[in-house]
Scaffold this motif. Structure first.
Motif, PDB file in Angstrom:
ATOM      1  N   ASN A  15       3.276   5.262  -5.182  1.00 58.30           N
ATOM      2  CA  ASN A  15       3.123   6.246  -4.062  1.00 58.30           C
ATOM      3  C   ASN A  15       2.344   7.343  -4.456  1.00 58.30           C
ATOM      4  O   ASN A  15       1.539   7.817  -3.558  1.00 58.30           O
ATOM      5  N   ARG A  21       0.685  -0.112   2.262  1.00 56.74           N
ATOM      6  CA  ARG A  21       1.476   1.045   2.814  1.00 56.74           C
ATOM      7  C   ARG A  21       2.338   0.678   3.964  1.00 56.74           C
ATOM      8  O   ARG A  21       3.305   1.353   4.315  1.00 56.74           O
ATOM      9  N   PHE A  73      -0.891   4.768  -3.317  1.00 62.53           N
ATOM     10  CA  PHE A  73      -0.796   4.976  -1.835  1.00 62.53           C
ATOM     11  C   PHE A  73      -1.644   6.318  -1.402  1.00 62.53           C
ATOM     12  O   PHE A  73      -1.764   6.973  -0.134  1.00 62.53           O
TER      13      PHE A  73
END
Length: 209
Positions: A176, A202, A180
């Protein structure tokens, strides 16, 4: 940037030959086994191996490293030093999976987040992404928008955390916060299986939260 994917071992691990098209300097990423086959494939491309790069210390990614480092007389670079315990205990890892033992070794250089690896005229930026293993790193070519991912993120899945050194909380944080946060159109090659993009994963139906 040029690359050639060479799946090795019974685990079909994606070893990568990468090279600079201008200088022909090359590196191997995660030569997990089948050393003779790797040498045969490398000979097809008229490149010069200058280094061996490792994303992490699991046996299926490092099984041919010592033999190839001696053969090409090149340094072993990576992963992060938090994987030292894995590289020192490769034979124990092999016992878990019932495969022939791999000799332990340590790299010539550990990597840390923010390091830059030079292959010819190409630059690969190091992101430390622990979780699948403590010292896992990925190699990001910003110019060509391409990541050699290792076993952090896959097409439609994330890396397993039930192997030595695994930590699901750290893995999800790495995905994350480190991955991402990057642009959707960045392509990546995982350690096993087909390529994908950051954007595809994602938006995947899999939950990374």
């Amino acid at each position: 940037m040029k690359y050639h994917i060479i799946p090795v071992t019974i685990f079909n691990q994606n070893c990568s030959l990468i090279w600079c098209d201008q200088t022909k300097d090359a590196a191997l990423i995660d030569p997990g086994g089948d050393a003779s086959r790797l040498c045969f494939e490398i000979d097809k491309f008229n490149v010069t191996i200058t280094q061996i790069l490792l994303t992490h210390g699991h046996f299926d990614h490092v099984g041919a490293v010592k033999k190839l480092a001696r053969y090409y007389d090149v340094p072993i670079i990576g992963p992060h030093s938090d994987d030292k315990i894995l590289l020192e205990n490769l034979s124990e890892q092999c016992k878990i999976f019932g495969v022939p033992p791999v000799d332990s070794f340590l790299p010539d250089r550990w990597l840390v987040n923010g390091d830059i690896i030079i292959v010819g005229l190409e630059k690969y930026y190091v992101l430390h992404c622990p979780g699948h293993s403590p010292g896992h790193i990925v190699l990001w070519n910003k110019v060509h928008r391409f990541i050699h991912m290792g076993d952090v993120l896959f097409k439609g899945a994330i890396g397993r955390t039930d192997l030595p050194g695994g930590n699901l909380t750290l893995l999800l944080r790495s995905i994350n916060e480190k991955l991402f946060s990057l642009e959707d159109d960045i392509t990546f090659l995982p350690g096993h299986g087909p390529m994908s993009t950051i954007g595809n994963e994602r938006c995947s139906t899999y939950s990374f939260k």
